[in-house]
Design a protein around this motif. Structure first.
Motif, PDB file in Angstrom:
ATOM      1  N   VAL A   1       0.850  -1.195   0.000  1.00 55.82           N
ATOM      2  CA  VAL A   1       0.000   0.000   0.000  1.00 55.82           C
ATOM      3  C   VAL A   1       0.884   1.243   0.000  1.00 55.82           C
ATOM      4  CG1 VAL A   1      -1.797   1.282   1.227  1.00 55.82           C
ATOM      5  CG2 VAL A   1      -1.793  -1.227   1.281  1.00 55.82           C
ATOM      6  N   THR A   2       0.505   2.255  -0.808  1.00 59.56           N
ATOM      7  CA  THR A   2       1.243   3.515  -0.838  1.00 59.56           C
ATOM      8  C   THR A   2       0.556   4.522   0.078  1.00 59.56           C
ATOM      9  OG1 THR A   2       2.023   3.146  -3.096  1.00 59.56           O
ATOM     10  CG2 THR A   2       2.029   5.416  -2.302  1.00 59.56           C
ATOM     11  N   TYR A   3       1.333   5.094   0.982  1.00 55.71           N
ATOM     12  CA  TYR A   3       0.801   6.038   1.971  1.00 55.71           C
ATOM     13  C   TYR A   3       1.400   7.429   1.769  1.00 55.71           C
ATOM     14  CZ  TYR A   3      -0.712   1.919   4.639  1.00 55.71           C
ATOM     15  OH  TYR A   3      -1.308   0.743   5.029  1.00 55.71           O
ATOM     16  N   ASP A   4       0.552   8.446   2.016  1.00 59.05           N
ATOM     17  CA  ASP A   4       1.038   9.817   2.063  1.00 59.05           C
ATOM     18  C   ASP A   4       1.724  10.061   3.406  1.00 59.05           C
ATOM     19  OD1 ASP A   4       0.050  10.529  -0.434  1.00 59.05           O
ATOM     20  OD2 ASP A   4      -1.928  11.007   0.377  1.00 59.05           O
ATOM     21  N   THR A   5       2.572  11.071   3.453  1.00 56.13           N
ATOM     22  CA  THR A   5       3.207  11.437   4.720  1.00 56.13           C
ATOM     23  C   THR A   5       2.812  12.843   5.171  1.00 56.13           C
ATOM     24  OG1 THR A   5       5.192  12.124   3.496  1.00 56.13           O
ATOM     25  CG2 THR A   5       5.159   9.882   4.398  1.00 56.13           C
TER      26      THR A   5
END
Length: 286
Positions: A35-39
């Motif tokens: 999964v790609t997550y924002d920071t």
């Protein structure tokens, strides 16, 4: 004319502070368990969640801020008739800086009179974050973009960055260290101490047996050349050790203030759980 300050999420600044000080943070992303997550933002990945996953065996990766994100941010500022100062994550550790340079060139094709300045800090985490704080303070005091830029250009070469990590596996896995350099990290109870050198490279400088001795060695290195009264301590899931470092730094000659900043998810991905870091500003260039 005032100017806009932009930085990225590797500066590890809180979003509350950024809002209060009118600083825009552009987020790198973290890929964790498919999964790609924002920071940045309300749905951002937290370091707490990330570090628990890493301790359980997850192997996250990160991606730089892309050209499109920078272009949008720069265009918005320029269209609002604002000059821009972007204070960037080290170009040696990420392609984020180069993305910003490419985006600036694209915007200047359409707005040749626009002013978009980019500073390669050759820094990361609390060191980068403190430079942003200084820029925001200068702007608040009425300094121009040029005057603010001069302040950062003066201080950034004198910024000392020290990382004490549990092992070097995560830095090797992320390509920030060679496999040969990382071998020491696999030795039992050896705590590697690293710093960012004058070229912006992360370099092992000591091999210390035990965490307490590692903290002592880091404090010794960080306290050798103090040219500024504020230091920064950063940590990954060990606030107690960070508080201890703060108290010891305050006992050092020349240090009056110590800021404690948790390491954000991007930096934590590369240094791993239980990392501690100290940032000081010397009298001489590193």
């Amino acid at each position: 004319m005032t100017f806009k300050i932009i930085t990225d999420s590797t500066a590890d600044l809180s979003e509350d502070w950024a809002r209060e000080n009118d600083v825009q943070i552009l987020g790198l992303t973290v890929q964790l368990d498919g999964v790609t997550y924002d920071t940045v933002g309300s749905h951002r990945l937290t370091s707490e969640v990330l570090l628990k996953k890493m301790a359980a065996g997850s192997q996250p990766t990160t991606s730089q801020v892309n050209v499109g994100q920078f272009e949008e941010a720069f265009r918005q500022a320029v269209q609002a008739e604002q000059a821009v100062l972007y204070i960037a994550f080290s170009s040696v550790l990420s392609g984020t800086y180069q993305s910003a340079v490419m985006a600036r060139d694209l915007v200047l094709e359409d707005y040749p009179d626009a002013k978009i300045e980019i500073i390669d800090t050759l820094a990361a985490a609390g060191g980068e974050g403190y430079l942003v704080m200084l820029a925001a303070k200068a702007r608040k005091e009425g300094k121009t973009l040029e005057e603010t830029q001069k302040i950062i250009f003066d201080i950034s070469p004198r910024l000392r960055t020290y990382f004490l990590v549990d092992d070097l596996y995560h830095l090797m896995r992320g390509g920030r260290l060679s496999k040969t350099s990382a071998v020491v990290g696999s030795l039992v109870n050896i705590k590697p101490l690293l710093w960012i050198d004058a070229k912006g490279k992360l370099v092992p400088i000591a091999k210390v047996r035990g965490r307490k001795k590692g903290m002592k060695e880091m404090l010794k290195a960080a306290s050798q050349d103090i040219g500024h009264d504020t230091a920064v301590v950063a940590y990954a899931n060990d606030n107690e050790a960070a508080e201890s470092l703060k108290e010891q730094l305050l006992a050092s000659e020349g240090i009056r203030n110590v800021l404690i900043m948790p390491l954000g998810p991007v930096i934590s991905t590369h240094v791993g759980p239980n990392t501690l870091a100290v940032f000081t500003i010397g009298k001489k260039d590193r």
